[in-house]
Design an enzyme around this catalytic site. Structure first.
Site, mmCIF file in Angstrom:
data_model
loop_
_atom_site.group_PDB
_atom_site.id
_atom_site.type_symbol
_atom_site.label_atom_id
_atom_site.label_comp_id
_atom_site.label_asym_id
_atom_site.label_seq_id
_atom_site.Cartn_x
_atom_site.Cartn_y
_atom_site.Cartn_z
ATOM 1 N N ASP A 235 21.648 60.122 85.216
ATOM 2 C CA ASP A 235 21.575 61.098 84.130
ATOM 3 C C ASP A 235 21.382 62.522 84.658
ATOM 4 O O ASP A 235 20.491 63.237 84.220
ATOM 5 C CB ASP A 235 20.404 60.683 83.217
ATOM 6 C CG ASP A 235 20.298 61.543 81.978
ATOM 7 O OD1 ASP A 235 21.334 61.972 81.457
ATOM 8 O OD2 ASP A 235 19.152 61.799 81.539
ATOM 9 N N GLU A 428 15.309 52.811 88.698
ATOM 10 C CA GLU A 428 15.935 51.951 87.693
ATOM 11 C C GLU A 428 17.143 51.178 88.200
ATOM 12 O O GLU A 428 18.223 51.219 87.589
ATOM 13 C CB GLU A 428 16.303 52.767 86.451
ATOM 14 C CG GLU A 428 15.091 53.392 85.779
ATOM 15 C CD GLU A 428 15.414 54.068 84.453
ATOM 16 O OE1 GLU A 428 16.603 54.209 84.120
ATOM 17 O OE2 GLU A 428 14.458 54.453 83.745
ATOM 18 N N TYR A 481 10.482 54.519 77.235
ATOM 19 C CA TYR A 481 10.753 55.581 76.251
ATOM 20 C C TYR A 481 10.525 55.064 74.835
ATOM 21 O O TYR A 481 11.433 55.039 74.021
ATOM 22 C CB TYR A 481 12.187 56.089 76.438
ATOM 23 C CG TYR A 481 12.300 56.972 77.665
ATOM 24 C CD1 TYR A 481 12.060 58.335 77.570
ATOM 25 C CD2 TYR A 481 12.619 56.434 78.905
ATOM 26 C CE1 TYR A 481 12.123 59.147 78.693
ATOM 27 C CE2 TYR A 481 12.689 57.234 80.038
ATOM 28 C CZ TYR A 481 12.439 58.596 79.922
ATOM 29 O OH TYR A 481 12.499 59.400 81.031
ATOM 30 N N GLU A 517 7.810 57.600 83.978
ATOM 31 C CA GLU A 517 8.584 58.431 83.044
ATOM 32 C C GLU A 517 8.164 58.090 81.625
ATOM 33 O O GLU A 517 7.967 56.919 81.294
ATOM 34 C CB GLU A 517 10.106 58.171 83.158
ATOM 35 C CG GLU A 517 10.752 58.743 84.382
ATOM 36 C CD GLU A 517 12.274 58.543 84.418
ATOM 37 O OE1 GLU A 517 12.908 58.462 83.345
ATOM 38 O OE2 GLU A 517 12.808 58.456 85.540
HETATM 39 C C1 GCB Z 1 15.481 57.521 82.773
HETATM 40 C C2 GCB Z 1 16.019 57.996 84.042
HETATM 41 C C3 GCB Z 1 16.195 59.500 84.084
HETATM 42 C C4 GCB Z 1 16.762 59.980 82.767
HETATM 43 C C5 GCB Z 1 15.804 59.632 81.669
HETATM 44 C C6 GCB Z 1 16.314 60.021 80.271
HETATM 45 O O1 GCB Z 1 14.951 56.453 82.659
HETATM 46 O O2 GCB Z 1 15.273 57.567 85.156
HETATM 47 O O3 GCB Z 1 17.038 59.817 85.149
HETATM 48 O O4 GCB Z 1 17.036 61.339 82.777
HETATM 49 O O5 GCB Z 1 15.608 58.250 81.647
HETATM 50 O O6 GCB Z 1 16.020 61.126 79.845
HETATM 51 O O7 GCB Z 1 17.029 59.237 79.664
#
Ligand code: GCB
Length: 628
Positions: A235, A428, A481, A517
């Site tokens: 990403d 990941e 997330y 994260e």
């Molecule tokens: C993740 C990734 C990261 C992304 C992020 C996102 O899990 O490790 O590289 O930028 O999510 O914002 O989706």
């Protein structure tokens, strides 16, 4: 902190943890000294992208044989920079294939005449595959032959094309590489000019790191003949080019090639074990002097290995961190390229926030960033470019071999930094696959053999029960997330889901956990209350819910929380990204969103809650901090 209380971060100049590297040769950061000179080649280079259909015209026409402008038009390209965002030509922004950089340098006469001097060309990083050709020109004019010219091959395959000490190939961006070019510049009638041509290919393949695929779109009703796109599985925008400094430096012909230091503490004395590798001759005498921050000699030694003892040692200590329990609270920053003003601004923001750590997501940052971490007391989880390992075919033997080599390069480069607390071999990966389990096991074992003193991890987003790599890590790093990529808008679920996540992982693996994260996409200036997704209020509320969940576990086994992300950043275009990833608490221009103030309050609260007076004294940075 995963390293436990035995950790000794001593403030004794370049401190290193023990490493036994398989790579030939060291990769010390070039520094001027009475016996070494440096010549930076940052500035404007000539540049051309090879837009030919097969992208190989440069090799077919041997652009490297003559100054680049003689074979066609060139443009000015700043180094260091990524070529994608510089020009107004949209084709260059999305270009995939070979680009050519060229620079002519006038060398000091001593470098070309004194045969006791080694001249080395060092490239901070070239993303992602680079071939370097150098040609020396004599004062009388006319270019001296390069190896490529002498062999006269016109093959465009790099393996046949390069054959000599004056040329150099390197695979993989984000890491430095270098070549001794003395033989080239020190032959012939007083050569004084050097032409450096660097061809760089940013194509990602299933065996590069990160991996990628080229997809040919063959439906001629929709796409012109030969149309292809580069697919990536991460990403961030695949910025490319000479993104870090290029320089020439000299050493004597007998020179220190590498230094490895491990440290420990005995009562109030610091013990520094050193190992020095000397190349070029067996006839040398080594005197070792250890300097403190004020350049005072604090210990002396002789020979290529030994132990130095520093009574009353002053230890390196992370910014605001308490030792029991040590806790990482910070965010992910980005450091693909290198730019001093941006770097200093970012570190000022880190200190303003009261943050004490980050992960180099998802590739090693510039060496200067690592130096700043040592200097400012910022702990680093040092991650290699093992990102986007998303497809089963990426877990093959060629990739595994390359991945191990990349880890060797990362450890070789960064082993000296007291700030580096852990290695991360991937972000990941598809770690639920059997093949990924074996692959990760091998990369982790290899990294541990390179540096037995530091913990090793990879960052997972797999299900705890299915993850095949988790058994091999020292610390579990988790990305999640909640209320962002699912259960949209349902902030009330976060605490429950986070607790379940932590409990499941801890029960199964009994290892310390870092929330590596969490975050929410936020467009600066969007407001809505009650909060809706993409607003500043939603980002704040989401972080608050996470923090409540983290506080339940942080005195137990959760040892760190790293929000995603420090600042907004560019990605490929897609319907889920509005001019890039907007999960920053700062904009791309480094201005705060509301969440930055929330984070600042939290980090300082944690620091004030846990630190004892003696740990304050340990932080080198606090005394100068505007924010204490
Ligand atoms: C993740 C990734 C990261 C992304 C992020 C996102 O899990 O490790 O590289 O930028 O999510 O914002 O989706």
């Amino acid at each position: 902190m995963a390293r436990g209380s035995a950790v000794a971060w001593a403030a004794l100049g370049p401190l290193l943890w023990g490493c036994a590297l398989g790579l030939q040769g060291g990769m010390l950061y070039p520094q001027e000294s009475p016996s070494r000179e440096c010549k930076e080649l940052d500035g404007l280079w000539s540049f051309r992208a090879d837009f030919s259909d097969n992208r190989r015209r440069g090799f077919e026409e041997q652009w490297y044989r003559r100054p680049l402008w003689e074979s066609g038009p060139t443009v000015d390209m700043p180094v260091p920079s990524s070529f994608n965002d510089i020009s107004q030509d949209w084709r260059l922004r999305h270009f995939v294939g070979w680009v050519w950089y060229e620079r002519e340098v006038i060398l000091p006469e001593r470098w070309t005449q004194d045969l006791r001097t080694r001249v080395v060309l060092r490239i901070g990083s070239a993303h992602s595959y680079a071939i370097v050709v150098s040609a020396a020109r004599s004062r009388q004019g006319g270019w001296g032959g390069t190896a490529a010219e002498q062999h006269g091959t016109s093959s465009c395959h790099p393996r046949h094309w390069v054959n000599g000490v004056d040329t150099l190939e390197h695979e993989g961006g984000y890491l430095p590489f270098e070549a001794d070019i003395s033989n080239l510049v020190q032959v012939g009638p007083l050569p004084s000019r050097l032409r450096i041509t660097i061809a760089i290919n940013n194509t990602l393949t299933p065996t590069t790191l990160p991996p990628g695929t080229i997809q040919y779109l063959t439906d001629t009703s929709k796409y012109p003949k030969g149309y292809f796109v580069q697919n990536t599985y991460f990403d961030f925008f695949n910025y490319a080019g000479l993104q870090r400094s290029v320089l020439l430096y000299t050493t004597p012909t007998t020179y220190i090639d590498d230094i490895t230091v491990t440290t420990s503490v005995e009562q109030d004395s610091g013990l520094v074990n050193y190992q020095i590798s000397v190349k070029g001759s067996n006839l040398f005498k080594l005197e070792v002097r250890l300097l403190d921050a004020e350049n005072k000699v604090v210990a002396n030694g002789t020979g290529t290995q030994g132990q130095l003892k520093v009574p009353g040692v002053s230890l390196w200590w992370p910014y605001l961190m308490h030792e029991r329990p040590a806790y990482l609270y910070s965010l992910e920053i980005r450091g693909k390229g290198f730019d001093w003003p941006l770097l200093v601004k970012d570190f000022n923001l880190l200190r303003w926030l009261g943050a004490n750590a980050f992960r180099t997501s998802h590739y090693p940052y510039a060496e200067e960033v690592m130096q700043m971490c040592d200097r400012y007391g910022i702990v680093v989880i040092d991650e290699c470019p093992g990102v986007g390992l998303a497809l089963p075919q990426f877990f093959n033997n060629v990739s595994l071999h390359h991945h191990m080599q990349v880890m060797e390069e990362v450890v070789r480069r960064d082993k000296n930094h007291p700030a580096v607390v852990m290695w991360s071999v991937a972000n990941e990966p598809a770690s639920h696959l059997e093949s990924a389990g074996y692959y990760l096991k091998m990369v982790i074992a290899h990294t541990k053999s390179l540096d037995p003193s530091r913990p090793v991890t990879f960052v997972s987003n797999s299900n705890y029960a299915a993850d095949k790599g988790a058994p091999y890590v020292d610390v579990i790093c988790l990305n999640s997330y909640y209320s962002w990529y699912h259960d949209y808008g349902h902030l009330e679920l976060i605490q429950l889901q986070l607790a379940t996540q932590f409990e499941n992982w801890y029960k199964k693996y009994q290892k310390p956990i870092i929330q590596s994260e969490y975050g929410a996409e936020t467009i600066a200036g969007f407001h809505q209350d009650p909060p809706l997704m993409f607003t500043e209020e939603y980002q704040k509320s989401l972080l608050e819910q996470y923090h409540l969940g983290l506080d339940q576990k942080r005195r137990k086994y959760v040892v760190g929380e790293l929000i995603w992300n420090f600042a907004d950043f560019m990605t490929e275009q897609s319907p889920t990204r509005v001019l890039g990833n907007k999960k920053g608490i700062f904009t791309r221009q480094r201005q705060p969103k509301s969440a930055a103030f929330l984070l600042r309050e939290r980090y300082w609260k944690i620091a004030n809650e846990t630190r004892y007076p003696h740990s304050v004294a340990k932080s080198q940075c606090l005394e100068n901090s505007l924010f204490t």
